[in-house]
Design an enzyme around this catalytic site. Structure first.
Site: not given
Length: 350
Positions: A98, A194
């Protein structure tokens, strides 16, 4: 701005210093697409609640605020890689991906298009020097240092990123949040991945790719078949719990062979290895062409150990540890340091 205390304080401190600040939040995952039959909670960064918190903080700071939708890119660059790695017998690190693909490629490019001088985040790391001389260093708070997750930063990108919290402790950051009256001053930290609710990554993988396709045998390092399993993706190197095996000594997962769908187990001493190979490397120094000594960290909470790196001539390097290491896990990152400076890193291949 992720909606947490760290990025909020970073923005507030820059505003306090007289900088012109623009708040940007990445919308990366459609949480409604994951079924929550039992009321599961994501409880992590980048949720819709976090976007709301970031917007409120930006309003309180009186700074422009934008939500940028990167759901498609996140699906392609992070989710697909996450699933592929697990089904190929690897243990992925989606936070590194990410950072690499979304924050410091796409988001940095968007920031520069807005004529920003720098992309600033709440990471606990430091950059020293300017321009082509910029280098990445550990955060001063050893318990919060996040330099490991940033090893993919290129020398070009280092010129345009800043980490204003790198010289602070978490307590100091929360103190600034309270002093500045930020609504997120006491917001708890996110812990889980997440996009995986309640940390149940097995369920997530099976909803994404289906169950029952990677079932196979559990095999001792001596070749003895000890039982069966319901998917190689349920296991990771070093795992002890949940094996369901009767044996004279505690057993650990020491290898995963996705091709044969076998999970290999052994006694604790079988976990220790003296060497491994890494690929997909990124260097913040000139690419080494000869063996050299460095300090190597093989997972986030691991203390660096002395190691000898040797180029193999095909873009990969061999790491030889000064002492045998347990938990060397294919799919995880190996990051190289000189003191507190990050030299580079790559992905463990086994």
């Amino acid at each position: 701005m992720s909606g947490g205390v760290d990025s909020s304080v970073a923005a507030a401190l820059l505003k306090e210093q007289g900088c012109e600040v623009i708040g940007m939040t990445m919308q990366i995952w459609d949480y409604s697409s994951f079924t929550a039959e039992h009321g599961e909670s994501f409880g992590s960064c980048c949720s819709l609640d976090d976007v709301y918190d970031a917007r409120r903080v930006a309003e309180s700071l009186d700074i422009p605020f934008y939500v940028v939708n990167f759901e498609k890119q996140f699906e392609q660059e992070v989710i697909e890689r996450f699933c592929d790695d697990y089904f190929n017998g690897l243990t992925p690190n989606p936070c590194v991906l990410c950072n690499q693909k979304l924050k410091f490629e796409i988001l940095l490019r968007r920031a520069l298009e807005l004529q920003a001088d720098y992309l600033v985040t709440g990471h606990y790391a430091r950059t020293l020097g300017e321009g082509q001389q910029a280098s990445l260093h550990k955060g001063l708070d050893v318990d919060k240092d996040q330099s490991y997750f940033l090893f993919t930063l290129t020398r070009e990108q280092l010129q345009y990123v800043r980490f204003p919290l790198g010289g602070m402790t978490k307590e100091e950051v929360r103190g600034h949040a309270t002093r500045l009256g930020l609504r997120v001053a006491e917001k708890p930290e996110s812990q889980d991945i997440c996009f995986v609710p309640d940390g149940d990554y097995v369920r997530f993988l099976e909803e994404q790719r289906g169950a029952g396709t990677m079932n196979g045998e559990i095999v001792h390092v001596d070749g003895t078949v000890l039982g069966t399993h319901l998917g190689t993706y349920r296991y990771t190197i070093g795992q002890r719990r949940g094996l369901g095996l009767a044996w004279s000594q505690p057993l650990y997962v020491v290898g995963i062979d996705a091709a044969t769908r076998r999970v290999i187990v052994g006694e604790k001493e079988s976990l220790a290895v003296t060497r491994c190979r890494v690929g997909g490397l990124n260097w913040m120094i000139d690419v080494p062409t000869a063996p050299f000594e460095t300090a190597c960290r093989i997972r986030y909470r691991h203390h660096e150990v002395p190691a000898l790196l040797t180029p193999l001539g095909d873009g990969r390097f061999e790491i030889v540890f000064s002492t045998p290491q347990s938990g060397v896990t294919p799919g995880q990152a190996a990051v190289f340091y000189e003191g507190d400076r990050v030299l580079g890193g790559g992905w463990i291949k086994g």
